[in-house]
Design a protein around this motif. Structure first.
Motif, PDB file in Angstrom:
ATOM      1  N   SER A   1       0.816  -1.218   0.000  1.00  0.00           N
ATOM      2  CA  SER A   1       0.000   0.000   0.000  1.00  0.00           C
ATOM      3  C   SER A   1       0.846   1.262   0.000  1.00  0.00           C
ATOM      4  N   ARG A   2       2.063   1.186   0.522  1.00  0.00           N
ATOM      5  CA  ARG A   2       2.945   2.353   0.595  1.00  0.00           C
ATOM      6  C   ARG A   2       4.018   2.336  -0.493  1.00  0.00           C
ATOM      7  N   GLN A   3       4.007   1.284  -1.324  1.00  0.00           N
ATOM      8  CA  GLN A   3       4.999   1.129  -2.401  1.00  0.00           C
ATOM      9  C   GLN A   3       6.430   1.131  -1.859  1.00  0.00           C
ATOM     10  N   VAL A   4       6.620   0.331  -0.814  1.00  0.00           N
ATOM     11  CA  VAL A   4       7.935   0.162  -0.202  1.00  0.00           C
ATOM     12  C   VAL A   4       8.422  -1.263  -0.488  1.00  0.00           C
ATOM     13  N   PRO A   5       9.607  -1.441  -1.046  1.00  0.00           N
ATOM     14  CA  PRO A   5      10.121  -2.788  -1.294  1.00  0.00           C
ATOM     15  C   PRO A   5      10.337  -3.550   0.022  1.00  0.00           C
ATOM     16  N   LEU A   6      10.144  -4.867  -0.055  1.00  0.00           N
ATOM     17  CA  LEU A   6      10.288  -5.744   1.107  1.00  0.00           C
ATOM     18  C   LEU A   6      11.206  -6.902   0.763  1.00  0.00           C
ATOM     19  N   ILE A   7      12.150  -7.168   1.658  1.00  0.00           N
ATOM     20  CA  ILE A   7      12.997  -8.365   1.558  1.00  0.00           C
ATOM     21  C   ILE A   7      12.664  -9.239   2.754  1.00  0.00           C
ATOM     22  N   GLN A   8      12.132 -10.429   2.492  1.00  0.00           N
ATOM     23  CA  GLN A   8      11.719 -11.369   3.527  1.00  0.00           C
ATOM     24  C   GLN A   8      12.759 -12.478   3.657  1.00  0.00           C
ATOM     25  N   VAL A   9      13.309 -12.652   4.840  1.00  0.00           N
ATOM     26  CA  VAL A   9      14.319 -13.686   5.064  1.00  0.00           C
ATOM     27  C   VAL A   9      13.618 -15.002   5.410  1.00  0.00           C
ATOM     28  N   SER A  10      13.968 -16.060   4.689  1.00  0.00           N
ATOM     29  CA  SER A  10      13.350 -17.364   4.922  1.00  0.00           C
ATOM     30  C   SER A  10      14.426 -18.430   5.138  1.00  0.00           C
ATOM     31  N   THR A  11      14.066 -19.682   4.942  1.00  0.00           N
ATOM     32  CA  THR A  11      14.881 -20.776   5.461  1.00  0.00           C
ATOM     33  C   THR A  11      14.990 -21.962   4.506  1.00  0.00           C
ATOM     34  N   ASP A  12      16.067 -22.716   4.653  1.00  0.00           N
ATOM     35  CA  ASP A  12      16.235 -23.980   3.952  1.00  0.00           C
ATOM     36  C   ASP A  12      15.224 -25.033   4.385  1.00  0.00           C
ATOM     37  N   TYR A  13      14.607 -24.846   5.557  1.00  0.00           N
ATOM     38  CA  TYR A  13      13.695 -25.862   6.080  1.00  0.00           C
ATOM     39  C   TYR A  13      12.353 -25.897   5.373  1.00  0.00           C
ATOM     40  N   VAL A  14      12.188 -25.114   4.299  1.00  0.00           N
ATOM     41  CA  VAL A  14      10.988 -25.251   3.475  1.00  0.00           C
ATOM     42  C   VAL A  14      11.092 -26.472   2.564  1.00  0.00           C
ATOM     43  N   PHE A  15      12.274 -27.088   2.493  1.00  0.00           N
ATOM     44  CA  PHE A  15      12.476 -28.262   1.651  1.00  0.00           C
ATOM     45  C   PHE A  15      12.447 -29.543   2.489  1.00  0.00           C
ATOM     46  N   SER A  16      12.125 -30.647   1.822  1.00  0.00           N
ATOM     47  CA  SER A  16      12.028 -31.931   2.521  1.00  0.00           C
ATOM     48  C   SER A  16      13.388 -32.488   2.889  1.00  0.00           C
ATOM     49  N   GLY A  17      14.410 -32.198   2.069  1.00  0.00           N
ATOM     50  CA  GLY A  17      15.733 -32.752   2.305  1.00  0.00           C
ATOM     51  C   GLY A  17      15.986 -34.046   1.574  1.00  0.00           C
ATOM     52  N   ASP A  18      15.048 -34.472   0.700  1.00  0.00           N
ATOM     53  CA  ASP A  18      15.186 -35.748   0.009  1.00  0.00           C
ATOM     54  C   ASP A  18      16.044 -35.662  -1.250  1.00  0.00           C
ATOM     55  N   LYS A  19      16.296 -34.472  -1.743  1.00  0.00           N
ATOM     56  CA  LYS A  19      17.067 -34.303  -2.971  1.00  0.00           C
ATOM     57  C   LYS A  19      18.550 -34.521  -2.696  1.00  0.00           C
ATOM     58  N   ALA A  20      19.245 -35.129  -3.656  1.00  0.00           N
ATOM     59  CA  ALA A  20      20.672 -35.396  -3.468  1.00  0.00           C
ATOM     60  C   ALA A  20      21.518 -34.157  -3.759  1.00  0.00           C
ATOM     61  N   GLU A  21      21.056 -33.297  -4.696  1.00  0.00           N
ATOM     62  CA  GLU A  21      21.814 -32.123  -5.103  1.00  0.00           C
ATOM     63  C   GLU A  21      21.316 -30.887  -4.360  1.00  0.00           C
ATOM     64  N   PRO A  22      22.067 -29.781  -4.457  1.00  0.00           N
ATOM     65  CA  PRO A  22      21.586 -28.534  -3.848  1.00  0.00           C
ATOM     66  C   PRO A  22      20.231 -28.114  -4.413  1.00  0.00           C
ATOM     67  N   TYR A  23      19.419 -27.506  -3.572  1.00  0.00           N
ATOM     68  CA  TYR A  23      18.083 -27.082  -3.982  1.00  0.00           C
ATOM     69  C   TYR A  23      18.145 -25.773  -4.764  1.00  0.00           C
ATOM     70  N   GLU A  24      17.449 -25.753  -5.914  1.00  0.00           N
ATOM     71  CA  GLU A  24      17.290 -24.543  -6.696  1.00  0.00           C
ATOM     72  C   GLU A  24      16.062 -23.784  -6.180  1.00  0.00           C
ATOM     73  N   VAL A  25      15.955 -22.512  -6.554  1.00  0.00           N
ATOM     74  CA  VAL A  25      14.880 -21.685  -6.013  1.00  0.00           C
ATOM     75  C   VAL A  25      13.496 -22.164  -6.430  1.00  0.00           C
ATOM     76  N   ASP A  26      13.402 -22.842  -7.595  1.00  0.00           N
ATOM     77  CA  ASP A  26      12.097 -23.277  -8.080  1.00  0.00           C
ATOM     78  C   ASP A  26      11.828 -24.752  -7.838  1.00  0.00           C
ATOM     79  N   ASP A  27      12.664 -25.416  -7.032  1.00  0.00           N
ATOM     80  CA  ASP A  27      12.381 -26.802  -6.668  1.00  0.00           C
ATOM     81  C   ASP A  27      11.134 -26.874  -5.789  1.00  0.00           C
ATOM     82  N   ALA A  28      10.469 -28.010  -5.836  1.00  0.00           N
ATOM     83  CA  ALA A  28       9.256 -28.197  -5.044  1.00  0.00           C
ATOM     84  C   ALA A  28       9.565 -28.086  -3.554  1.00  0.00           C
ATOM     85  N   VAL A  29       8.706 -27.387  -2.847  1.00  0.00           N
ATOM     86  CA  VAL A  29       8.864 -27.238  -1.405  1.00  0.00           C
ATOM     87  C   VAL A  29       8.000 -28.266  -0.688  1.00  0.00           C
ATOM     88  N   SER A  30       8.483 -28.728   0.450  1.00  0.00           N
ATOM     89  CA  SER A  30       7.740 -29.711   1.241  1.00  0.00           C
ATOM     90  C   SER A  30       8.302 -29.729   2.660  1.00  0.00           C
TER      91      SER A  30
END
Length: 301
Positions: free
Chosen positions: A99-128
């Motif tokens: 509403s105020r047209q102010v940019p926002l940077i939200q800090v989040s976490t690796d724990y949005v992923f399941s951890g089942d992938k063998a390689e590093p997680y990309e930003v568009d990988d499925a979250v679980s």
């Protein structure tokens, strides 16, 4: 770096402290702790952002949300509090920023992923997410990205700093003085991230955003370079302490059960961060060496 008008909810925590310390010269910095700004209260959020705009003058305003409920195990039974801070807080911040047209940077976490992938997680990988903490942080991400605000989500991992509340480095230092040996999990992989390095990256992103060159990807990953296990991280801490790392013994997750499930692999790919022209963080081991004297200073204080 260009001076900014910064609002940093959670400004008294380990990341908030480093964001304040590294703010570009000439910046206006509002860094309220939770007692001064309850991000779960709409009135508080409106007043804080309006106060930033009133003080900004010719400076470009940016909100970097460092406020979070980070007690991963406690969140399993303290669900309402975790949801309030990690999901409702970002939703309210994003709504007012939109509403105020102010940019926002939200800090989040690796724990949005399941951890089942063998390689590093990309930003568009499925979250679980596998824990209440991860679920609440993902809810915060989703609210921010759907809000209509000019917003970016920055996922990070295994953050430690000399200021603020307890973290892995502080816990290992305490245990090193209490026990002859200790067992640490060796089947969970991630990237330790010094809060000072993370702050540098977030401020670089903020500068890019206000210059009109914000990344096309609205989700980014920013962690210390490389990877290790908690066991490897603990041994490195012992090395910095100048004591025998052989006192640290490996164990499995099954041998050290916790209320909240952790991902076996939470290594995050830096590809989107680099593609945006942002500076990758240094290798985690080099960062730990530079960070370590600050822990001794903190302990004396």
């Amino acid at each position: 770096m260009t001076a900014l008008a910064l609002l940093i909810p959670g400004g008294n925590g380990q990341l908030g402290h480093d964001l304040v310390a590294q703010a570009p010269e000439g910046s206006v910095v509002h860094h309220p702790g939770s007692r001064d700004l309850d991000v779960t209260q709409a009135g508080d959020v409106v007043r804080a952002i309006d106060a930033l705009l009133a003080a900004a003058g010719d400076l470009s305003p940016v909100v970097i949300n460092a406020a979070a409920y980070t007690a991963v195990d406690a969140a399993e039974t303290d669900r309402d509090a975790a949801y309030s801070v990690n999901a409702d807080g970002p939703r309210l911040l994003a709504a007012v920023c939109a509403s105020r047209q102010v940019p926002l940077i939200q800090v989040s976490t690796d724990y949005v992923f399941s951890g089942d992938k063998a390689e590093p997680y990309e930003v568009d990988d499925a979250v679980s997410p596998q824990s209440v903490y991860g679920i609440t942080k993902l809810a915060g991400e989703s609210s921010v990205l759907r809000s209509g605000a000019e917003a970016w989500v920055v996922r990070t991992s295994w953050v430690y700093g000399a200021s603020g509340s307890a973290n892995f480095v502080k816990s290992i230092l305490r245990l090193a003085g209490e026990r002859d040996s200790l067992s640490v999990v060796d089947d969970q992989r991630g990237s330790p991230t010094w809060s000072a390095d993370l702050a540098t990256g977030l401020l670089e992103l903020a500068g890019l955003v206000v210059a009109g060159g914000g990344p096309r990807s609205r989700v980014l990953h920013c962690t210390g370079g490389g990877e290790t296990t908690w066991y490897g991280f603990a041994r490195a801490i012992f090395e910095e302490l100048g004591t025998d790392p052989e006192r640290v013994k490996p164990c499995t997750t099954a041998e050290f059960p916790r209320p909240a499930k952790r991902p076996a692999n939470s290594v995050l790919s830096p590809a989107a961060w680099a593609e945006a022209g942002l500076t990758p963080l240094r290798p985690w081991r080099a960062a730990l060496s530079e960070a370590f004297p600050g822990f001794a200073t903190s302990a004396r204080g």
